[in-house]
Design an enzyme around this catalytic site. Structure first.
Site, PDB file in Angstrom:
ATOM      1  N   TYR A 146       0.680  -1.071  -0.120  1.00 50.11           N
ATOM      2  CA  TYR A 146      -0.268   0.075  -0.046  1.00 50.11           C
ATOM      3  C   TYR A 146       0.862   1.492  -0.035  1.00 50.11           C
ATOM      4  CZ  TYR A 146      -4.647  -2.104   0.645  1.00 50.11           C
ATOM      5  OH  TYR A 146      -5.819  -2.758   0.459  1.00 50.11           O
ATOM      6  N   LYS A 196       2.706 -15.725   2.035  1.00 46.17           N
ATOM      7  CA  LYS A 196       3.050 -16.475   0.560  1.00 46.17           C
ATOM      8  C   LYS A 196       4.352 -16.529   0.605  1.00 46.17           C
ATOM      9  CE  LYS A 196       1.868 -18.077  -3.368  1.00 46.17           C
ATOM     10  NZ  LYS A 196       0.780 -19.183  -3.563  1.00 46.17           N
ATOM     11  N   ASP A 228      -3.464 -18.421  -0.404  1.00 46.29           N
ATOM     12  CA  ASP A 228      -4.462 -19.119  -1.378  1.00 46.29           C
ATOM     13  C   ASP A 228      -5.002 -19.929  -0.734  1.00 46.29           C
ATOM     14  OD1 ASP A 228      -1.672 -20.168  -1.434  1.00 46.29           O
ATOM     15  OD2 ASP A 228      -1.965 -21.147  -3.424  1.00 46.29           O
ATOM     16  N   ASP A 252      -6.725  -7.163   3.580  1.00 48.04           N
ATOM     17  CA  ASP A 252      -7.906  -6.506   2.626  1.00 48.04           C
ATOM     18  C   ASP A 252      -8.741  -7.401   1.937  1.00 48.04           C
ATOM     19  OD1 ASP A 252      -9.165  -4.289   1.314  1.00 48.04           O
ATOM     20  OD2 ASP A 252      -7.971  -4.890  -0.729  1.00 48.04           O
ATOM     21  N   ASP A 256     -12.492  -9.078   3.905  1.00 47.23           N
ATOM     22  CA  ASP A 256     -13.482  -8.921   3.072  1.00 47.23           C
ATOM     23  C   ASP A 256     -14.343 -10.268   2.688  1.00 47.23           C
ATOM     24  OD1 ASP A 256     -13.901  -6.132   3.093  1.00 47.23           O
ATOM     25  OD2 ASP A 256     -13.496  -5.940   1.252  1.00 47.23           O
TER      26      ASP A 256
HETATM   27  C1  IPM Z   1     -10.553   1.956  -0.127  1.00 49.64           C
HETATM   28  C2  IPM Z   1      -9.549   0.849   0.098  1.00 49.64           C
HETATM   29  C3  IPM Z   1      -8.112   1.813  -0.304  1.00 49.64           C
HETATM   30  C4  IPM Z   1      -9.469   0.193   1.207  1.00 49.64           C
HETATM   31  C5  IPM Z   1      -8.104  -0.725   1.382  1.00 49.64           C
HETATM   32  O1  IPM Z   1      -7.897  -1.340   0.302  1.00 49.64           O
HETATM   33  O2  IPM Z   1      -7.841  -0.894   2.434  1.00 49.64           O
HETATM   34  C6  IPM Z   1     -10.512  -0.549   1.736  1.00 49.64           C
HETATM   35  O3  IPM Z   1     -10.730  -1.774   0.755  1.00 49.64           O
HETATM   36  C7  IPM Z   1     -10.469  -1.167   3.069  1.00 49.64           C
HETATM   37  O4  IPM Z   1     -10.338  -2.516   3.140  1.00 49.64           O
HETATM   38  O5  IPM Z   1     -10.699  -0.288   4.050  1.00 49.64           O
HETATM   39  C1  IPM Z   2       3.042 -23.498  -5.541  1.00 47.75           C
HETATM   40  C2  IPM Z   2       2.952 -22.181  -5.700  1.00 47.75           C
HETATM   41  C3  IPM Z   2       4.228 -21.577  -5.996  1.00 47.75           C
HETATM   42  C4  IPM Z   2       2.103 -21.676  -6.728  1.00 47.75           C
HETATM   43  C5  IPM Z   2       1.665 -20.567  -7.079  1.00 47.75           C
HETATM   44  O1  IPM Z   2       1.531 -19.476  -6.104  1.00 47.75           O
HETATM   45  O2  IPM Z   2       1.575 -19.964  -8.185  1.00 47.75           O
HETATM   46  C6  IPM Z   2       0.406 -22.545  -6.520  1.00 47.75           C
HETATM   47  O3  IPM Z   2       0.092 -21.956  -5.469  1.00 47.75           O
HETATM   48  C7  IPM Z   2      -0.220 -22.362  -7.647  1.00 47.75           C
HETATM   49  O4  IPM Z   2      -1.196 -21.467  -7.759  1.00 47.75           O
HETATM   50  O5  IPM Z   2      -0.015 -22.859  -8.673  1.00 47.75           O
END
Ligand code: IPM
Ligand code: IPM
Lengths: 369, 369
Positions: A146, A196, A228, A252, A256
């Site tokens: 950010y 990650k 992920d 973020d 959500d």
């Molecule tokens: C509006 C945006 C910049 C903000 C963020 O990404 O942090 C919002 O999504 C949040 O989570 O408060």
């Molecule tokens: C293992 C990892 C590096 C890989 C990635 O993050 O791309 C996996 O999560 C995928 O989505 O194939």
């Protein structure tokens, strides 16, 4: 009697109407628990843009009012009217990011709660969450991609490239992890750190620091999840989480996702905390609903005021130290739900429910204080 | 008769067993449609680490075999045995990332399909997805924060900082958007581009390029979603998406979330495409199940082979141009599901189902070819 100062920034959309009701609840706990608040009401977001001829969503007076307060009670900002302004002065980005940075609000606490009686409102099958769930997401809020530099664009080999920098200092990771471990100590003592680390250097450091800080909290069970995988597990077994801690961008996305899975965005408050005040256990902080300004239902008197009311409770607890008042609000909210009061967003139409608008829901909560 | 060359990299966990079955299906379509494949079988992942005394999960012979092939059929890699090796040689990271980079596999196509008859397996309430859903996620796979430099750590002002660079060139964005628009043209003509343009400079460029490329595909309806919002909408209304396109890291998170929401990870194939071959509409590509190596159920003969079998279908279509064979496999898979055949991961226990293991499921599919 005790007096506190708060800045009140209602903002746009449903912000003003739910703020009015949250302040009614604040009035009630003030009389009951014998303290008072000086409220400095200021413009923010689209409301400020309108008042300043699109100059800024965060006027200097607003910042000054916040500086002279113990905490900020924030509504919500944004709406179609301001969507096509340059990103830097858009209500959300132009107000939220500068407030976070200016006040060093590095710790974003976002409860993701699905009450057992409201599992029907979750998009997740009820049999997967028979008792609802109660997760606390701790998001780092002033670092990472950010705010990292360099950020921008330039010409390279005859074409435009654009870049952002995801960067963390050890100390930034350390302090947010301590907030998360402390929160976990007061709850189920299970902390999941999301990163990650199989791809990002910043995540490798994040994981290292998490493992180190863990030594100071031997009672907390720390585990790590790749982002992920975390995005998957939140959909399938949200009730297996207690506290989740992660960096700004992942937080973020995941907070959500978690809020949506809880099914009751209109009930979720949040706190963004800075450092502790000198010689005190209290934080300077900003408190706001997790949901947005919901322009589609603004002005109709039907918005759920609970997220804003529970934001007042968090403010009382973390910034003012009025814990009894905070407890009273939280209990009164649960009681109103138990009695069957439901705004449209959480209603099923069942005969046992009392479908109400914003102010009736607030009345039901006030009845419990 | 037509001959093609493929590299076969079964890998670890359930990889070898589902690969065996996928090759049985390939045999069947070869006889039926009159072509053949030369299969160069090689080690990858943990299997390669074991064979090289932990030197590498991606031996030079394996890369050479892939270079001499028209496509790579990949199983899955990883497992507890290799989890504590240094990140760089871990099976997933040490095999997948170098393969993607070496072969320029920039376009990752991940279908997220929930068949109407399998909505029970999704964690999402059936009434939200009455007809299941069918989303195609197009993830950029060789750019962004995965490969951007600088990446690493250093000492600054007496403490460690770690950083990664999220960076995109205009041309990298352009080419993945064209893949996504082309895919959308062959489907529902609705494309959602996901970014975080309210915070990231790289996303601002992404959105600009998306809007420009859109002019070449006037029939496709393009819209933009912020990644946090996309993570929410996927949980609540997955069936509102047709094609989704996004950068590497967001695609990693969202495509996994989508796969989990589909409820049948064991049925989802994926394609990672590089450039088109000289004077041809065919791509060099790598094809693999979206799910992992599932070490917990490996060797028991119960894994769902469908993801691997549908990966063969994608390979036939995108890299070999054997479209009739690809169609035949996809139809045979649907027919087996329609007839009630279910591996454990997608079974409900209903009386109309025939619960089967890996090879019986494959037999059921072969019966339809
Ligand atoms: C509006 C945006 C910049 C903000 C963020 O990404 O942090 C919002 O999504 C949040 O989570 O408060
Ligand atoms: C293992 C990892 C590096 C890989 C990635 O993050 O791309 C996996 O999560 C995928 O989505 O194939």
């Amino acid at each position: 009697s005790r007096t506190h100062r708060i800045a009140v920034l209602a903002g746009d959309g449903i912000g003003p109407e739910v703020m009015t009701d949250a302040l009614r609840v604040l009035d009630a706990v003030e009389s009951k628990f014998g303290f008072s608040t000086e409220r400095n009401v200021q413009l923010v977001g689209g409301a400020a843009l309108d008042a300043t001829n699109n100059e800024t969503p965060l006027p200097a007076e607003t910042i000054a009012a916040c500086e002279n307060s113990d905490a900020i009670l924030f509504g919500s900002v944004g709406g179609p009217k301001w969507e096509n302004l340059p990103p830097d002065i858009q209500p959300e980005r132009g107000a939220l990011l500068p407030l976070r940075k200016h006040f060093g609000l590095f710790a974003n606490l976002r409860p993701g709660v699905c009450l057992p009686s409201l599992t029907h409102a979750s998009p997740v099958k009820n049999e997967l969450i028979p008792n609802g769930f109660d997760v606390l997401c701790v998001r780092e809020l002033t670092g990472g991609v950010y705010f990292g530099s360099p950020k921008g664009r330039e010409e390279r080999d005859g074409e435009t490239v654009a870049f952002d920098t995801m960067i963390y200092k050890r100390s930034e990771i350390d302090r947010i992890l301590r907030v998360a471990f402390t929160a976990a100590m007061g709850r189920g003592k299970k902390l999941v750190s999301v990163d990650k680390a199989n791809v990002l250097a910043s995540s490798v450091l994040w994981r290292e620091v998490a493992n180190e800080v863990a030594k100071d909290y031997p009672e907390v069970e720390l585990s790590h999840l790749y982002v992920d995988n975390a995005a998957m597990q939140l959909c399938r077994r949200p009730d297996s989480f207690d506290v989740l801690v992660t960096e700004n961008l992942f937080g973020d996305i995941l907070s959500d996702e978690m809020a949506m899975i809880s099914g009751s965005l209109g009930m979720l408050p949040s706190a963004s905390l800075g450092g502790k005040k000198e010689g005190s256990e209290l934080y300077f902080g900003m408190y706001e609903p997790s949901g947005g300004s919901a322009p589609d239902i603004a002005g109709q008197g039907i918005a759920n005021p609970i997220a804003q009311i529970l934001s007042v409770a968090m403010l009382l607890r973390f910034s003012l130290g009025e814990n009894d008042a905070a407890d009273a609000i939280e209990k009164a909210v649960s009681a109103a739900i138990d009695k069957g009061f439901r705004t449209g967003d959480i209603a099923t139409g069942a005969a046992t429910e009392k479908k109400v608008g914003t102010s009736e829901m607030t009345d039901a909560i006030l009845a419990g204080i």
